[in-house]
Design an enzyme around this catalytic site. Structure first.
Site, PDB file in Angstrom:
ATOM      1  CG  ASP A  41      -1.793  -1.032   1.219  1.00 60.46           C
ATOM      2  OD1 ASP A  41      -2.282  -1.359   0.023  1.00 60.46           O
ATOM      3  OD2 ASP A  41      -2.518  -1.571   2.293  1.00 60.46           O
TER       4      ASP A  41
ATOM      5  CE1 TYR B 278       4.101  -6.417   4.839  1.00 54.70           C
ATOM      6  CE2 TYR B 278       3.534  -8.627   5.343  1.00 54.70           C
ATOM      7  CZ  TYR B 278       3.393  -7.757   4.450  1.00 54.70           C
ATOM      8  OH  TYR B 278       3.021  -8.046   3.248  1.00 54.70           O
TER       9      TYR B 278
ATOM     10  CG  ASP C 199      -4.590   2.254   5.421  1.00 55.13           C
ATOM     11  OD1 ASP C 199      -5.591   3.058   5.500  1.00 55.13           O
ATOM     12  OD2 ASP C 199      -3.953   1.770   4.708  1.00 55.13           O
TER      13      ASP C 199
ATOM     14  NE  ARG D 145      -5.144  -2.262   3.823  1.00 54.64           N
ATOM     15  CZ  ARG D 145      -5.829  -2.143   2.902  1.00 54.64           C
ATOM     16  NH1 ARG D 145      -6.999  -1.612   3.103  1.00 54.64           N
ATOM     17  NH2 ARG D 145      -5.489  -2.992   1.728  1.00 54.64           N
TER      18      ARG D 145
END
Length: 292
Positions: A42, A70, A84, A180
C-alpha cells in the site's frame, strides 16, 4: 547492469508511493519496459518490494506466494474505513480499559492458521470489479473469509496515550495476509476498534531489508541480483546433465527428483538457469523456460 541483463532488484519502497510508481521509476533506471513487482505494498507502507527486470518478470508470480515479514504499529481505540491511517475515522471507543493480558489473548487468537476477511478497500475482485472501486462508490462489498497463516505475532512495544493504545509488533505471515485486517480484527475483538498506523515490510521470502536499496541509491548504482542467483536463493536447485538440459530448453519434461511441491530451479552443467519446474505425478513440468 549489462544491457539486456535479467534479474531482481530489491527496492526499499518509500512512503507515499504506490508499487506501480516504483515500477515506473525502475523502468527509467533500468532502461527497459520489462519491469514488474511481486506482492503489492500500500502507498502508506515502506520496505521490501521485489522488482523483476527482463526475463525475471516471469518469476514474480511465484515469488509473490512466499512468506512475508512486517514491522507494524496498530492503534487501538479508533476504526477507519480503510483499516489504516489513510482512511477516515469511522468510530472511536476508548481503549484505556484494555489490559495487557486481554491484548496478549487477542493477539494469540490471531496467531496460527486463521480465516481472514480482506479489507473493504482492497484489490480483491468481486464479480470482476476491484473491491476498492466498489467501496469508493459507496457500495457494500461482501468479501469472503480466506485461510491465511500468521506464523508469528510478537509485540515489541505498547504505548498508552489517554483513550488510545499504540501497539508495535513484528509479524511473520503467509502470502495473502492483510496486516490492516489483523489491526481491524484485534480492535474488534477487544471492543474498541483498531487500525494500522505504520507498516514496513522487512522480508519477502529470502529477500530482506539488508538487501534493499532506495530508489536514489539504485539510480546511482543499479544493484541487480542475476536471475540464476535469484532462483537459487528462493527455490530448491536441480543441476541436470547436458542431455536433460537440451530437453528442458525445448519445454520437455524430466523425471521428478523429489525436491518438493513448489517451484524448482533447473540449471545446466555450466550453471545457466534453464527453467522453473513443478513436480507432479512423478514428472517435472516447466512453469517457465528462460533459455532462448
Amino acid at each position: 547492469m549489462e544491457p539486456g541483463e535479467s534479474g531482481l532488484v530489491i527496492v526499499d519502497k518509500p512512503a507515499g508511493w504506490t508499487s506501480h510508481d516504483v515500477v515506473g521509476r525502475m523502468r527509467r533506471i533500468a532502461g527497459t519496459r520489462r519491469v514488474g513487482h511481486a506482492g503489492t505494498l500500500d502507498p502508506m507502507a515502506t520496505g521490501v518490494l521485489v522488482v523483476g527486470v527482463g526475463k525475471a518478470t516471469r518469476l514474480l508470480g511465484h515469488l509473490a506466494l512466499t512468506a512475508k515479514g512486517y514491522d507494524a504499529t496498530i492503534r487501538l481505540g479508533e476504526s477507519t474505513n480503510t483499516d489504516d491511517a489513510e482512511g477516515e475515522i469511522t468510530a472511536s471507543a476508548s481503549a484505556a480499559a484494555v489490559a495487557d493480558e486481554a491484548l496478549r489473548a487477542g493477539i494469540a487468537a490471531l496467531t496460527g492458521p486463521i480465516e481472514q476477511v480482506p479489507p473493504q478497500v482492497s484489490a480483491i475482485k468481486v464479480n470482476g470489479e476491484r473491491a476498492y472501486k466498489m467501496a469508493r462508490k459507496g457500495e457494500e462489498v461482501a468479501l469472503k473469509a480466506r485461510p491465511v497463516a500468521v506464523h508469528d505475532f510478537a509485540v515489541t512495544g505498547v504505548r498508552r496515550h489517554g483513550d488510545v493504545i499504540d501497539v508495535d509488533a513484528s509479524i511473520a505471515c503467509s502470502s495473502g495476509t492483510y496486516i490492516r485486517a489483523l489491526a481491524r480484527d484485534l480492535g474488534a475483538s477487544l471492543g474498541c476498534g483498531g487500525h494500522l498506523t505504520a507498516l514496513r515490510r522487512t522480508r519477502v521470502g529470502p529477500y530482506d531489508l539488508g538487501m534493499a536499496r532506495s530508489l536514489e541509491q539504485l539510480a546511482e548504482n543499479l544493484e541487480i541480483l542475476p536471475i540464476g542467483a535469484a532462483v537459487a536463493s528462493a527455490f530448491p536447485r536441480r543441476d541436470v546433465s547436458a542431455e536433460d538440459a537440451r530437453a528442458v530448453a525445448h519445454g520437455g519434461r524430466l523425471e521428478a527428483a523429489g525436491l518438493g511441491p513448489g517451484p524448482v530451479g533447473v540449471f545446466a552443467p555450466d550453471g545457466t538457469l534453464l527453467a522453473l519446474v513443478e513436480e507432479k505425478d512423478g514428472r517435472a513440468k516447466p512453469l517457465a523456460v528462460f533459455v532462448p
